[in-house]
Design a protein around this motif. Structure first.
Motif, PDB file in Angstrom:
ATOM      1  N   ARG A  51      49.785  38.601  46.653  1.00  0.00           N
ATOM      2  CA  ARG A  51      49.464  39.942  47.162  1.00  0.00           C
ATOM      3  C   ARG A  51      49.506  40.992  46.055  1.00  0.00           C
ATOM      4  NH1 ARG A  51      51.817  44.526  49.423  1.00  0.00           N
ATOM      5  NH2 ARG A  51      50.647  45.399  51.173  1.00  0.00           N
ATOM      6  N   ALA A  52      50.521  40.944  45.198  1.00  0.00           N
ATOM      7  CA  ALA A  52      50.650  41.940  44.125  1.00  0.00           C
ATOM      8  C   ALA A  52      49.427  41.888  43.202  1.00  0.00           C
ATOM      9  CB  ALA A  52      51.928  41.718  43.330  1.00  0.00           C
ATOM     10  N   TYR A  53      48.981  40.692  42.898  1.00  0.00           N
ATOM     11  CA  TYR A  53      47.802  40.523  42.050  1.00  0.00           C
ATOM     12  C   TYR A  53      46.554  41.033  42.761  1.00  0.00           C
ATOM     13  CZ  TYR A  53      44.157  37.941  39.450  1.00  0.00           C
ATOM     14  OH  TYR A  53      43.035  37.576  38.745  1.00  0.00           O
ATOM     15  N   ARG A  54      46.393  40.677  44.027  1.00  0.00           N
ATOM     16  CA  ARG A  54      45.228  41.115  44.799  1.00  0.00           C
ATOM     17  C   ARG A  54      45.137  42.646  44.819  1.00  0.00           C
ATOM     18  NH1 ARG A  54      46.441  38.667  49.228  1.00  0.00           N
ATOM     19  NH2 ARG A  54      47.290  40.437  50.379  1.00  0.00           N
ATOM     20  N   ILE A  55      46.274  43.299  45.021  1.00  0.00           N
ATOM     21  CA  ILE A  55      46.301  44.762  45.043  1.00  0.00           C
ATOM     22  C   ILE A  55      46.003  45.323  43.653  1.00  0.00           C
ATOM     23  CG2 ILE A  55      47.834  46.753  45.318  1.00  0.00           C
ATOM     24  CD1 ILE A  55      49.125  45.158  47.672  1.00  0.00           C
ATOM     25  N   ALA A  56      46.606  44.739  42.618  1.00  0.00           N
ATOM     26  CA  ALA A  56      46.378  45.209  41.248  1.00  0.00           C
ATOM     27  C   ALA A  56      44.908  45.057  40.864  1.00  0.00           C
ATOM     28  CB  ALA A  56      47.271  44.448  40.269  1.00  0.00           C
ATOM     29  N   LEU A  57      44.299  43.938  41.223  1.00  0.00           N
ATOM     30  CA  LEU A  57      42.899  43.704  40.903  1.00  0.00           C
ATOM     31  C   LEU A  57      42.018  44.731  41.621  1.00  0.00           C
ATOM     32  CD1 LEU A  57      41.074  40.470  40.336  1.00  0.00           C
ATOM     33  CD2 LEU A  57      40.104  42.007  42.030  1.00  0.00           C
ATOM     34  N   ALA A  58      42.261  44.958  42.897  1.00  0.00           N
ATOM     35  CA  ALA A  58      41.454  45.913  43.666  1.00  0.00           C
ATOM     36  C   ALA A  58      41.610  47.327  43.121  1.00  0.00           C
ATOM     37  CB  ALA A  58      41.849  45.861  45.139  1.00  0.00           C
ATOM     38  N   ARG A  59      42.815  47.715  42.779  1.00  0.00           N
ATOM     39  CA  ARG A  59      43.046  49.067  42.251  1.00  0.00           C
ATOM     40  C   ARG A  59      42.423  49.233  40.862  1.00  0.00           C
ATOM     41  NH1 ARG A  59      49.249  49.997  44.415  1.00  0.00           N
ATOM     42  NH2 ARG A  59      48.612  50.449  46.549  1.00  0.00           N
ATOM     43  N   THR A  60      42.541  48.206  40.040  1.00  0.00           N
ATOM     44  CA  THR A  60      41.924  48.247  38.713  1.00  0.00           C
ATOM     45  C   THR A  60      40.415  48.417  38.847  1.00  0.00           C
ATOM     46  OG1 THR A  60      43.660  46.943  37.661  1.00  0.00           O
ATOM     47  CG2 THR A  60      41.489  46.903  36.612  1.00  0.00           C
ATOM     48  N   ALA A  61      39.801  47.614  39.687  1.00  0.00           N
ATOM     49  CA  ALA A  61      38.355  47.702  39.882  1.00  0.00           C
ATOM     50  C   ALA A  61      37.962  49.088  40.376  1.00  0.00           C
ATOM     51  CB  ALA A  61      37.892  46.625  40.861  1.00  0.00           C
ATOM     52  N   SER A  62      38.719  49.620  41.307  1.00  0.00           N
ATOM     53  CA  SER A  62      38.423  50.944  41.849  1.00  0.00           C
ATOM     54  C   SER A  62      38.497  52.017  40.760  1.00  0.00           C
ATOM     55  CB  SER A  62      39.399  51.272  42.984  1.00  0.00           C
ATOM     56  OG  SER A  62      39.168  52.567  43.475  1.00  0.00           O
ATOM     57  N   ARG A  63      39.548  51.974  39.960  1.00  0.00           N
ATOM     58  CA  ARG A  63      39.688  52.973  38.891  1.00  0.00           C
ATOM     59  C   ARG A  63      38.588  52.843  37.841  1.00  0.00           C
ATOM     60  NH1 ARG A  63      45.378  52.067  39.934  1.00  0.00           N
ATOM     61  NH2 ARG A  63      45.411  50.403  38.386  1.00  0.00           N
ATOM     62  N   LEU A  64      38.108  51.623  37.619  1.00  0.00           N
ATOM     63  CA  LEU A  64      37.041  51.402  36.639  1.00  0.00           C
ATOM     64  C   LEU A  64      35.651  51.669  37.223  1.00  0.00           C
ATOM     65  CD1 LEU A  64      38.370  48.092  35.040  1.00  0.00           C
ATOM     66  CD2 LEU A  64      38.318  50.356  33.955  1.00  0.00           C
ATOM     67  N   GLY A  65      35.579  51.819  38.537  1.00  0.00           N
ATOM     68  CA  GLY A  65      34.292  52.064  39.179  1.00  0.00           C
ATOM     69  C   GLY A  65      33.420  50.829  39.276  1.00  0.00           C
ATOM     70  N   ILE A  66      34.055  49.652  39.413  1.00  0.00           N
ATOM     71  CA  ILE A  66      33.299  48.399  39.516  1.00  0.00           C
ATOM     72  C   ILE A  66      33.708  47.667  40.789  1.00  0.00           C
ATOM     73  CG2 ILE A  66      32.985  48.134  37.028  1.00  0.00           C
ATOM     74  CD1 ILE A  66      35.293  46.083  37.059  1.00  0.00           C
ATOM     75  N   SER A  67      32.953  46.664  41.128  1.00  0.00           N
ATOM     76  CA  SER A  67      33.253  45.833  42.282  1.00  0.00           C
ATOM     77  C   SER A  67      34.455  44.930  41.974  1.00  0.00           C
ATOM     78  CB  SER A  67      32.035  44.959  42.599  1.00  0.00           C
ATOM     79  OG  SER A  67      32.389  43.878  43.428  1.00  0.00           O
ATOM     80  N   ALA A  68      35.404  44.883  42.907  1.00  0.00           N
ATOM     81  CA  ALA A  68      36.542  43.975  42.744  1.00  0.00           C
ATOM     82  C   ALA A  68      36.060  42.526  42.749  1.00  0.00           C
ATOM     83  CB  ALA A  68      37.568  44.212  43.849  1.00  0.00           C
ATOM     84  N   MET A  69      34.994  42.241  43.455  1.00  0.00           N
ATOM     85  CA  MET A  69      34.440  40.891  43.467  1.00  0.00           C
ATOM     86  C   MET A  69      33.937  40.513  42.074  1.00  0.00           C
ATOM     87  SD  MET A  69      31.655  39.204  46.047  1.00  0.00           S
ATOM     88  CE  MET A  69      30.306  40.256  45.527  1.00  0.00           C
ATOM     89  N   TRP A  70      33.281  41.465  41.372  1.00  0.00           N
ATOM     90  CA  TRP A  70      32.840  41.182  40.000  1.00  0.00           C
ATOM     91  C   TRP A  70      34.036  40.818  39.135  1.00  0.00           C
ATOM     92  CZ3 TRP A  70      29.493  45.964  38.264  1.00  0.00           C
ATOM     93  CH2 TRP A  70      28.312  46.021  39.024  1.00  0.00           C
ATOM     94  N   LEU A  71      35.095  41.603  39.242  1.00  0.00           N
ATOM     95  CA  LEU A  71      36.273  41.382  38.414  1.00  0.00           C
ATOM     96  C   LEU A  71      36.935  40.060  38.766  1.00  0.00           C
ATOM     97  CD1 LEU A  71      37.957  42.534  36.136  1.00  0.00           C
ATOM     98  CD2 LEU A  71      39.207  43.908  37.826  1.00  0.00           C
TER      99      LEU A  71
END
Length: 194
Positions: free
Chosen positions: A14-34
């Motif tokens: 869960r911690a990783y899933r949240i970190a990945l989604a937040r990182t993608a959001s801040r970068l302006g990219i799709s979390a799926m791409w990341l």
């Protein structure tokens, strides 16, 4: 976020899933791409070393010079959890967002991680050129590298130089991707016919 983008590790961590989604959001990219990029680079392992030459480590395969430039080391990165290492993934990718104004597609993201700023520039100049497609790190070309992106999550991305695909928007019994999505209890999302 509850979406695991087709990856068991994201469902379980869960911690990783949240970190990945937040990182993608801040970068302006799709979390799926990341998620797909990280799956391709490391299988979502923060400690894995490059299979070919053992000079790169972690989620996006940081080299020594890159790690130092981010204020860490490959050894330190390899001891981090996935969520902890996402801080450095974001720092690395933020440099590209700052320099290039963001990523226009998943292949620019891939170019930044795999080929660096020169490949991003070349891709932006002419994504379909043989120079772009044949760009090599000495082991593999960009065209071959991009071919398998997303396959671990049940996706195939349309590259700029690929012919237009046939797309399924509903279940087709003769399609192996439809069958795979059905077996994994995933919704039948639009995908390229296989």
């Amino acid at each position: 976020p509850s979406n695991n983008y087709g990856y068991q590790v994201l469902a379980e961590d869960r911690a990783y899933r949240i970190a990945l989604a937040r990182t993608a959001s801040r970068l302006g990219i799709s979390a799926m791409w990341l998620a797909d990029l990280i799956a391709f680079e490391s299988g979502h392992s923060p400690s894995i070393n490059n299979r070919t030459n053992n000079r790169y480590t972690g989620l996006i395969q940081f080299g020594d010079e890159t790690a130092r430039g981010l204020g860490t080391s490959r050894a330190a990165l390899s001891r981090m959890s996935r969520a902890e290492q996402m801080v450095y993934v974001e720092k690395y990718l933020q440099e590209y967002v700052d320099r290039f104004g963001g990523f226009n597609d998943v292949f620019e993201l891939l170019a930044a991680v795999w080929g660096g700023p020169r490949l991003v520039q070349q891709y932006r100049r002419d994504p379909t050129s043989s120079t772009t497609r044949n760009w090599s790190d000495g082991d593999i070309t960009f065209e071959n590298y991009t071919r398998r992106l997303g396959e671990h999550g049940g996706r195939r991305y349309q590259r700029p130089w690929d012919p237009e695909p046939r797309v399924h928007t509903s279940y087709q019994s003769n399609c192996s991707m439809c069958q795979s999505l059905l077996r994994s209890n995933s919704s039948i999302i639009p995908h390229e016919a296989s």
